[in-house]
Write a protein that holds these residues in place. Structure first.
Motif, mmCIF file in Angstrom:
data_model
loop_
_atom_site.group_PDB
_atom_site.id
_atom_site.type_symbol
_atom_site.label_atom_id
_atom_site.label_comp_id
_atom_site.label_asym_id
_atom_site.label_seq_id
_atom_site.Cartn_x
_atom_site.Cartn_y
_atom_site.Cartn_z
ATOM 1 N N ASN A 75 -7.776 -10.399 15.491
ATOM 2 C CA ASN A 75 -8.957 -11.140 15.916
ATOM 3 C C ASN A 75 -8.642 -12.095 17.064
ATOM 4 O OD1 ASN A 75 -7.474 -12.928 14.421
ATOM 5 N ND2 ASN A 75 -9.226 -13.848 13.396
ATOM 6 N N ARG A 76 -7.416 -12.079 17.567
ATOM 7 C CA ARG A 76 -7.011 -12.917 18.690
ATOM 8 C C ARG A 76 -6.647 -12.041 19.879
ATOM 9 N NH1 ARG A 76 -2.647 -16.997 16.319
ATOM 10 N NH2 ARG A 76 -1.432 -15.177 16.834
ATOM 11 N N SER A 77 -6.739 -12.617 21.069
ATOM 12 C CA SER A 77 -6.354 -11.878 22.265
ATOM 13 C C SER A 77 -4.831 -11.804 22.358
ATOM 14 C CB SER A 77 -6.913 -12.551 23.512
ATOM 15 O OG SER A 77 -6.232 -13.766 23.767
ATOM 16 N N MET A 78 -4.344 -10.888 23.190
ATOM 17 C CA MET A 78 -2.904 -10.751 23.372
ATOM 18 C C MET A 78 -2.319 -12.057 23.912
ATOM 19 S SD MET A 78 -0.613 -7.986 25.525
ATOM 20 C CE MET A 78 -1.015 -6.599 24.495
ATOM 21 N N GLY A 79 -3.042 -12.698 24.824
ATOM 22 C CA GLY A 79 -2.571 -13.967 25.383
ATOM 23 C C GLY A 79 -2.419 -15.045 24.326
ATOM 24 N N GLU A 80 -3.389 -15.108 23.407
ATOM 25 C CA GLU A 80 -3.309 -16.091 22.330
ATOM 26 C C GLU A 80 -2.114 -15.812 21.424
ATOM 27 O OE1 GLU A 80 -8.038 -17.155 21.692
ATOM 28 O OE2 GLU A 80 -7.240 -15.335 20.803
ATOM 29 N N ILE A 81 -1.878 -14.541 21.158
ATOM 30 C CA ILE A 81 -0.742 -14.166 20.308
ATOM 31 C C ILE A 81 0.574 -14.525 20.986
ATOM 32 C CG2 ILE A 81 0.504 -12.214 19.292
ATOM 33 C CD1 ILE A 81 -2.280 -10.884 18.886
ATOM 34 N N ILE A 82 0.691 -14.177 22.269
ATOM 35 C CA ILE A 82 1.933 -14.470 22.999
ATOM 36 C C ILE A 82 2.180 -15.976 23.027
ATOM 37 C CG2 ILE A 82 3.054 -14.408 25.267
ATOM 38 C CD1 ILE A 82 1.560 -11.714 25.735
ATOM 39 N N SER A 83 1.148 -16.753 23.337
ATOM 40 C CA SER A 83 1.296 -18.210 23.408
ATOM 41 C C SER A 83 1.716 -18.798 22.072
ATOM 42 C CB SER A 83 -0.032 -18.830 23.869
ATOM 43 O OG SER A 83 0.061 -20.223 23.881
ATOM 44 N N GLU A 130 -12.398 -14.673 23.945
ATOM 45 C CA GLU A 130 -13.670 -15.385 23.884
ATOM 46 C C GLU A 130 -13.505 -16.777 24.481
ATOM 47 O OE1 GLU A 130 -15.062 -15.417 19.892
ATOM 48 O OE2 GLU A 130 -14.995 -13.253 19.709
ATOM 49 N N ASN A 131 -12.872 -16.855 25.646
ATOM 50 C CA ASN A 131 -12.609 -18.169 26.225
ATOM 51 C C ASN A 131 -13.473 -18.450 27.443
ATOM 52 O OD1 ASN A 131 -11.451 -16.445 28.018
ATOM 53 N ND2 ASN A 131 -9.413 -17.327 27.972
ATOM 54 N N GLY A 132 -14.601 -17.778 27.562
ATOM 55 C CA GLY A 132 -15.511 -18.078 28.640
ATOM 56 C C GLY A 132 -15.394 -17.180 29.850
ATOM 57 N N HIS A 133 -14.361 -16.365 29.927
ATOM 58 C CA HIS A 133 -14.254 -15.453 31.050
ATOM 59 C C HIS A 133 -15.329 -14.386 30.910
ATOM 60 C CE1 HIS A 133 -10.548 -17.132 32.536
ATOM 61 N NE2 HIS A 133 -10.028 -17.067 31.332
ATOM 62 N N LYS A 134 -16.164 -14.262 31.912
ATOM 63 C CA LYS A 134 -17.275 -13.320 31.821
ATOM 64 C C LYS A 134 -16.996 -12.025 32.565
ATOM 65 C CE LYS A 134 -20.535 -16.931 30.949
ATOM 66 N NZ LYS A 134 -21.707 -17.654 31.336
ATOM 67 N N GLY A 135 -15.970 -11.978 33.371
ATOM 68 C CA GLY A 135 -15.557 -10.745 33.995
ATOM 69 C C GLY A 135 -16.196 -10.468 35.339
ATOM 70 N N ALA A 136 -15.722 -9.378 35.940
ATOM 71 C CA ALA A 136 -16.154 -9.001 37.279
ATOM 72 C C ALA A 136 -17.616 -8.588 37.314
ATOM 73 C CB ALA A 136 -15.270 -7.871 37.802
ATOM 74 N N ASP A 137 -18.098 -7.911 36.282
ATOM 75 C CA ASP A 137 -19.498 -7.486 36.278
ATOM 76 C C ASP A 137 -20.437 -8.679 36.358
ATOM 77 O OD1 ASP A 137 -19.062 -4.766 36.273
ATOM 78 O OD2 ASP A 137 -19.044 -4.617 34.081
ATOM 79 N N MET A 181 -0.127 -4.906 19.983
ATOM 80 C CA MET A 181 -1.029 -3.966 20.663
ATOM 81 C C MET A 181 -2.434 -3.965 20.063
ATOM 82 S SD MET A 181 0.690 -2.866 23.137
ATOM 83 C CE MET A 181 -0.427 -1.624 23.716
ATOM 84 N N LYS A 182 -2.587 -4.438 18.838
ATOM 85 C CA LYS A 182 -3.909 -4.455 18.201
ATOM 86 C C LYS A 182 -4.696 -5.714 18.547
ATOM 87 C CE LYS A 182 -3.516 -1.376 14.316
ATOM 88 N NZ LYS A 182 -3.729 -1.212 12.880
#
Length: 130
Positions: free
Chosen positions: A3-11, A72-79, A65-66
């Protein structure tokens, strides 16, 4: 951990191991800036780096990898950015036309060009919504 992003896990795991971003980067032969980008979910580790990263952090490769694909940190992306630009351009072109007309500096050809840009971007925005 899924339920966490890869970045959150790494940090989180890096901090639990009492490693700085530089120390983790040195162990992986990458810069501390690369580690920072991973942790902020701006970039992902190279596929060849991920197994060693999982080993250093003491987490299974599968667990890493899962991770969630999108944080969910506010990044809305390129679209979101593209849609915002396509919505703003017609308004901006309209404002330029009105202001230049009021100042008496708008040439007819330039006015049609500005109007064309505005209509084109509005059309692109509407096509993207389908």
């Amino acid at each position: 951990m899924s339920n966490r992003s890869m970045g959150e896990i790494i940090s989180t795991m890096r901090k639990e191991k009492n490693l700085t971003q530089k120390e983790l980067g040195d162990l992986l032969n990458v810069t501390d800036k690369a580690v920072s980008k991973w942790e902020r979910d701006i970039a992902c580790p190279d596929t060849q780096t991920i197994p060693k990263l999982a080993e250093i952090l003491g987490i299974s490769l599968e667990g890493l990898m899962k991770a969630k694909s999108f944080p969910e940190n506010g990044h809305k992306g390129a679209d979101f950015l593209i849609d915002t630009i396509l919505k703003a351009l017609p308004l901006a072109m309209g404002i330029v036309i009105v202001v230049a007309s009021l100042l008496g500096t708008l040439e007819v050809k330039a006015g049609f060009t500005l109007m064309g840009i505005g209509l084109f971007s509005a059309g692109l925005y509407l096509l993207r919504q389908k």
